[in-house]
Design a protein around this motif. Structure first.
Motif, PDB file in Angstrom:
ATOM      1  N   TRP A 238     -18.787  -0.475   6.777  1.00 61.96           N
ATOM      2  CA  TRP A 238     -18.790  -0.649   8.227  1.00 61.96           C
ATOM      3  C   TRP A 238     -17.455  -0.268   8.873  1.00 61.96           C
ATOM      4  N   ASN A 239     -16.418  -0.122   8.050  1.00 59.75           N
ATOM      5  CA  ASN A 239     -15.065   0.038   8.584  1.00 59.75           C
ATOM      6  C   ASN A 239     -14.495   1.444   8.434  1.00 59.75           C
ATOM      7  N   PHE A 240     -15.170   2.303   7.623  1.00 65.74           N
ATOM      8  CA  PHE A 240     -14.690   3.678   7.520  1.00 65.74           C
ATOM      9  C   PHE A 240     -14.808   4.370   8.882  1.00 65.74           C
ATOM     10  N   HIS A 241     -13.964   5.365   9.086  1.00 68.47           N
ATOM     11  CA  HIS A 241     -13.935   6.091  10.356  1.00 68.47           C
ATOM     12  C   HIS A 241     -15.260   6.788  10.656  1.00 68.47           C
ATOM     13  N   PRO A 242     -15.820   6.627  11.849  1.00 71.93           N
ATOM     14  CA  PRO A 242     -15.345   5.742  12.928  1.00 71.93           C
ATOM     15  C   PRO A 242     -15.798   4.304  12.686  1.00 71.93           C
ATOM     16  N   ALA A 243     -14.871   3.386  12.729  1.00 67.37           N
ATOM     17  CA  ALA A 243     -15.150   1.987  12.406  1.00 67.37           C
ATOM     18  C   ALA A 243     -16.097   1.355  13.408  1.00 67.37           C
ATOM     19  N   ARG A 244     -17.076   0.609  12.882  1.00 73.45           N
ATOM     20  CA  ARG A 244     -17.993  -0.153  13.742  1.00 73.45           C
ATOM     21  C   ARG A 244     -17.538  -1.600  13.875  1.00 73.45           C
ATOM     22  N   VAL A 245     -16.532  -1.968  13.082  1.00 82.88           N
ATOM     23  CA  VAL A 245     -15.961  -3.312  13.159  1.00 82.88           C
ATOM     24  C   VAL A 245     -14.566  -3.283  12.551  1.00 82.88           C
ATOM     25  N   PHE A 246     -13.683  -4.109  13.070  1.00 79.97           N
ATOM     26  CA  PHE A 246     -12.338  -4.265  12.512  1.00 79.97           C
ATOM     27  C   PHE A 246     -12.245  -5.617  11.810  1.00 79.97           C
ATOM     28  N   MET A 247     -11.398  -5.699  10.805  1.00 81.68           N
ATOM     29  CA  MET A 247     -11.251  -6.959  10.085  1.00 81.68           C
ATOM     30  C   MET A 247     -10.456  -7.989  10.876  1.00 81.68           C
ATOM     31  N   GLY A 248      -9.597  -7.526  11.783  1.00 82.09           N
ATOM     32  CA  GLY A 248      -8.769  -8.443  12.549  1.00 82.09           C
ATOM     33  C   GLY A 248      -7.725  -9.119  11.675  1.00 82.09           C
ATOM     34  N   ASP A 249      -6.904  -9.942  12.299  1.00 82.71           N
ATOM     35  CA  ASP A 249      -5.912 -10.695  11.532  1.00 82.71           C
ATOM     36  C   ASP A 249      -6.596 -11.680  10.595  1.00 82.71           C
ATOM     37  N   THR A 250      -7.812 -12.094  10.950  1.00 79.92           N
ATOM     38  CA  THR A 250      -8.592 -12.981  10.083  1.00 79.92           C
ATOM     39  C   THR A 250      -8.716 -12.365   8.693  1.00 79.92           C
ATOM     40  N   GLY A 251      -9.088 -11.091   8.669  1.00 79.73           N
ATOM     41  CA  GLY A 251      -9.275 -10.415   7.389  1.00 79.73           C
ATOM     42  C   GLY A 251      -7.990  -9.982   6.725  1.00 79.73           C
ATOM     43  N   SER A 252      -7.062  -9.409   7.505  1.00 76.03           N
ATOM     44  CA  SER A 252      -5.837  -8.878   6.904  1.00 76.03           C
ATOM     45  C   SER A 252      -4.946  -9.986   6.341  1.00 76.03           C
ATOM     46  N   MET A 253      -4.915 -11.143   7.012  1.00 75.10           N
ATOM     47  CA  MET A 253      -4.115 -12.259   6.486  1.00 75.10           C
ATOM     48  C   MET A 253      -4.739 -12.813   5.207  1.00 75.10           C
ATOM     49  N   PHE A 254      -6.067 -12.835   5.155  1.00 83.76           N
ATOM     50  CA  PHE A 254      -6.748 -13.255   3.929  1.00 83.76           C
ATOM     51  C   PHE A 254      -6.384 -12.319   2.785  1.00 83.76           C
ATOM     52  N   LEU A 255      -6.457 -11.029   3.036  1.00 82.58           N
ATOM     53  CA  LEU A 255      -6.137 -10.046   1.998  1.00 82.58           C
ATOM     54  C   LEU A 255      -4.671 -10.155   1.577  1.00 82.58           C
ATOM     55  N   GLY A 256      -3.788 -10.437   2.541  1.00 80.10           N
ATOM     56  CA  GLY A 256      -2.380 -10.629   2.206  1.00 80.10           C
ATOM     57  C   GLY A 256      -2.197 -11.806   1.256  1.00 80.10           C
ATOM     58  N   GLY A 257      -2.933 -12.871   1.510  1.00 81.25           N
ATOM     59  CA  GLY A 257      -2.870 -14.030   0.622  1.00 81.25           C
ATOM     60  C   GLY A 257      -3.372 -13.707  -0.769  1.00 81.25           C
ATOM     61  N   ILE A 258      -4.432 -12.918  -0.855  1.00 78.28           N
ATOM     62  CA  ILE A 258      -4.991 -12.525  -2.158  1.00 78.28           C
ATOM     63  C   ILE A 258      -4.006 -11.654  -2.923  1.00 78.28           C
ATOM     64  N   VAL A 259      -3.389 -10.709  -2.226  1.00 72.43           N
ATOM     65  CA  VAL A 259      -2.400  -9.822  -2.859  1.00 72.43           C
ATOM     66  C   VAL A 259      -1.317 -10.651  -3.555  1.00 72.43           C
ATOM     67  N   CYS A 260      -0.823 -11.669  -2.863  1.00 72.55           N
ATOM     68  CA  CYS A 260       0.233 -12.521  -3.425  1.00 72.55           C
ATOM     69  C   CYS A 260      -0.300 -13.441  -4.512  1.00 72.55           C
ATOM     70  N   ALA A 261      -1.491 -13.983  -4.310  1.00 72.69           N
ATOM     71  CA  ALA A 261      -2.076 -14.912  -5.281  1.00 72.69           C
ATOM     72  C   ALA A 261      -2.284 -14.250  -6.638  1.00 72.69           C
ATOM     73  N   LEU A 262      -2.698 -12.990  -6.627  1.00 72.46           N
ATOM     74  CA  LEU A 262      -2.941 -12.283  -7.892  1.00 72.46           C
ATOM     75  C   LEU A 262      -1.640 -12.023  -8.644  1.00 72.46           C
ATOM     76  N   GLY A 263      -0.629 -11.546  -7.934  1.00 71.21           N
ATOM     77  CA  GLY A 263       0.633 -11.219  -8.593  1.00 71.21           C
ATOM     78  C   GLY A 263       1.404 -12.431  -9.057  1.00 71.21           C
ATOM     79  N   ILE A 264       1.556 -13.418  -8.186  1.00 70.78           N
ATOM     80  CA  ILE A 264       2.329 -14.607  -8.524  1.00 70.78           C
ATOM     81  C   ILE A 264       1.555 -15.488  -9.494  1.00 70.78           C
ATOM     82  N   GLY A 265       0.255 -15.593  -9.295  1.00 68.66           N
ATOM     83  CA  GLY A 265      -0.562 -16.410 -10.191  1.00 68.66           C
ATOM     84  C   GLY A 265      -0.528 -15.919 -11.624  1.00 68.66           C
ATOM     85  N   ALA A 266      -0.436 -14.608 -11.800  1.00 72.16           N
ATOM     86  CA  ALA A 266      -0.411 -14.021 -13.143  1.00 72.16           C
ATOM     87  C   ALA A 266       1.001 -13.957 -13.718  1.00 72.16           C
ATOM     88  N   GLY A 267       1.983 -14.426 -12.957  1.00 73.77           N
ATOM     89  CA  GLY A 267       3.367 -14.353 -13.425  1.00 73.77           C
ATOM     90  C   GLY A 267       3.851 -12.922 -13.521  1.00 73.77           C
TER      91      GLY A 267
END
Length: 343
Positions: A238-267
């Protein structure tokens, strides 16, 4: 209990996340349109974005957040052998606590993003929460995450440098890694500026960490990585160009948390930084631009930041820019996987 994260489990988890996310698009996007929850384009972006992207439904991150949570829960249920999450099965297993606490951290970051998006769409303006409000809430979430880890018995403050050795940072670990999380979460947020960009780069990142976590023996985190990767893929429909919806900060902040959780959680903090090269590059260009602007009293080093806008102003099409960033993410990911051998 024998834990075995095999190919079938990976495919099942990814398929659930993809299917739930993709199907939710048929329900959530029309709902966002009815509520008139359209994106208000920032004035600092390219001028033509107001013509082509203004009003596109935002907060679509709810789609892949739901898909990822559903798939992650199903994955843990499969690993428990009962078809549902039985926390007693994972009691005392730091690797699984790391995945669950990581998911919770990401969800709290998503809530901050949701508040930001909600204020924007309700007040029809391009600014939601203030920078200070965001930072204070993010710091509270980071503190809660590290506190939960300490309570669970994960008190390691060691940073592993692939092929070089380890360094114990003592209590400075929490300060340094707290700042890293703060930087990366907001860096991922900045990367969400073109159709399909953040979702594509994060799909690559999560796929890379699925491999890394499997190599290092962090099965729970591997499930988390697969679930979010599947969610990103479903969202990109749904998000490839031309996007029919944006993830918003709701989505990007979630993904940011996941990025950190995977790296730090795995040491794998250093490996995380390598794999997150695109996000770091995006945010770094903003820092450099602002600093240079202040020092030179009005001059700019880049045409526009984050850096993907510089490519855009130079005449690159969005799809070409996204492809370039995917390639960079893949190269960084391969380097990160190779570094895992030195852990």
């Amino acid at each position: 209990m024998k834990i075995n994260m095999d190919l079938t489990t990976n495919i099942t988890v990814a398929a659930i996340a993809l299917a739930v996310t993709a199907v939710l698009g048929f329900l959530i996007i029309p709902a966002l349109r009815r509520l008139k929850y359209g994106q208000t384009i920032l004035d600092i972006g390219p001028a033509w974005h107001k013509d082509t992207k203004q009003g596109t439904p935002t907060m679509g991150g709810i789609m892949f957040i739901t898909g990822s949570v559903a798939a992650f829960s199903a994955g843990l249920g499969i690993l428990s052998g009962k078809g549902f999450i039985d926390l007693s099965e994972f009691a005392g297993r730091k690797e699984f606590f790391a995945s669950i606490s990581g998911m919770l951290m990401a969800l709290f970051f998503a809530f901050v993003g949701f508040l930001d998006d909600y204020i924007k769409v309700r007040k029809k303006r391009n600014e939601g929460l203030t920078a200070n409000q965001k930072i204070i809430m993010q710091i509270m979430i980071i503190a809660a995450y590290f506190t939960a880890r300490i309570i669970s018995g994960d008190t390691s403050t060691v940073i592993a440098f692939p092929f070089l050795g380890q360094l114990d940072l003592w209590y400075f670990y929490y300060v340094i890694m707290g700042l890293v999380i703060l930087y990366l979460v907001n860096a991922v947020n900045l990367t969400d500026g073109l159709d399909g960009l953040c979702g594509s780069v994060t799909l690559v990142y999560c796929t890379v960490f699925m491999v890394i976590c499997s190599i290092l023996g962090f099965t729970g985190l591997s499930v988390l990585a697969v679930a979010v990767a599947g969610g990103c893929l479903g969202f990109l429909i749904w998000n490839f160009h031309p996007a029919r919806v944006f993830m918003g900060d709701t989505g990007s902040m979630f993904l940011g948390g996941i990025v950190c959780a995977l790296g730090i959680g795995a040491g794998a903090e250093i490996i995380m930084i390598v794999a997150a090269a695109v996000y770091i590059w995006e945010a770094l260009t903003v820092v450099i631009q602002v600093t240079y602007f202040k020092i030179t009293k009005g001059r700019r080093l880049f045409k526009m930041t984050p850096i993907h806008h510089s490519f855009e102003i130079s005449g690159w099409k969005e799809t070409r820019i996204v492809l370039l960033f995917i390639m960079i993410a893949v190269i960084a990911g391969v380097c990160a996987i190779l570094l895992t051998k030195g852990m």
